[in-house]
Motif scaffolding. Sequence first.
Motif, mmCIF file in Angstrom:
data_model
loop_
_atom_site.group_PDB
_atom_site.id
_atom_site.type_symbol
_atom_site.label_atom_id
_atom_site.label_comp_id
_atom_site.label_asym_id
_atom_site.label_seq_id
_atom_site.Cartn_x
_atom_site.Cartn_y
_atom_site.Cartn_z
ATOM 1 N N ASP A 109 0.853 -1.186 0.000
ATOM 2 C CA ASP A 109 0.000 0.000 0.000
ATOM 3 C C ASP A 109 0.895 1.243 0.000
ATOM 4 N N GLU A 110 0.302 2.408 0.194
ATOM 5 C CA GLU A 110 1.081 3.647 0.114
ATOM 6 C C GLU A 110 2.153 3.760 1.188
ATOM 7 N N TRP A 161 3.899 1.083 2.144
ATOM 8 C CA TRP A 161 4.705 -0.110 1.887
ATOM 9 C C TRP A 161 4.359 -1.230 2.867
ATOM 10 N N VAL A 181 6.656 -4.800 -8.138
ATOM 11 C CA VAL A 181 5.889 -4.204 -7.043
ATOM 12 C C VAL A 181 4.540 -3.730 -7.561
ATOM 13 N N LYS A 232 1.692 -1.388 -6.529
ATOM 14 C CA LYS A 232 1.430 -0.318 -5.575
ATOM 15 C C LYS A 232 -0.065 -0.012 -5.568
ATOM 16 N N TYR A 249 -2.916 2.442 -4.323
ATOM 17 C CA TYR A 249 -3.015 3.853 -3.926
ATOM 18 C C TYR A 249 -4.072 4.021 -2.843
ATOM 19 N N ASN A 282 10.778 0.343 1.759
ATOM 20 C CA ASN A 282 10.376 1.307 0.735
ATOM 21 C C ASN A 282 11.497 1.463 -0.296
ATOM 22 N N TYR A 297 -4.527 0.927 -8.543
ATOM 23 C CA TYR A 297 -3.208 0.337 -8.325
ATOM 24 C C TYR A 297 -2.450 0.294 -9.647
#
Length: 161
Positions: free
Chosen positions: A8-9, A11, A115, A117, A119, A130, A153
């Motif tokens: 997630d945002e 990490w 990765v 990610k 958001y 990170n 994402y």
Amino acid sequence: MKAIVVVDEKWNIGKDGGLLVHLSGDLKYFKQRTIGKTIVIGRKTLESFPGAKPLPGRPNLVLTRNPEYKPEGVQVFNSKEQLMEHIGPDTDDIFICGGENIYRQFLEDCDTFYVTKIYDTFPADRSFPNLDERDDMEVTWESEMQEEKGIRYQFFEYKRK
């Protein structure tokens, strides 16, 4: 050696032995990247899989400190050294797939990181370092924005410089 992870945002990667959120697009991406490759996972990660069974279509190597742990369909190793000796020098098709402790043990052995990610942020008790804060990493590819269940994402590829 490669690692694949969804963060997630902040990490974060998991809570209570599971993923933060199940996104079918991310699960398909994981399968596409790892099918036919060897995955390295910890005991808790294996136990979080459906039915606590190994993922099909790829050798599942489990690293655990428990010498009595002998689930069916996987190869079990009790030390990183033992596992690395088994793998040998050709690590191109090896994917580190978690959890947190396994990622941390193999972080410096990996040259490529896939990765996903998300958001958003979620309650979590497990995280991943990170990579954006590291001078030795660079993003070499990123996907279009994805959206599922109202969650945005993106997929990224990081390489060690």
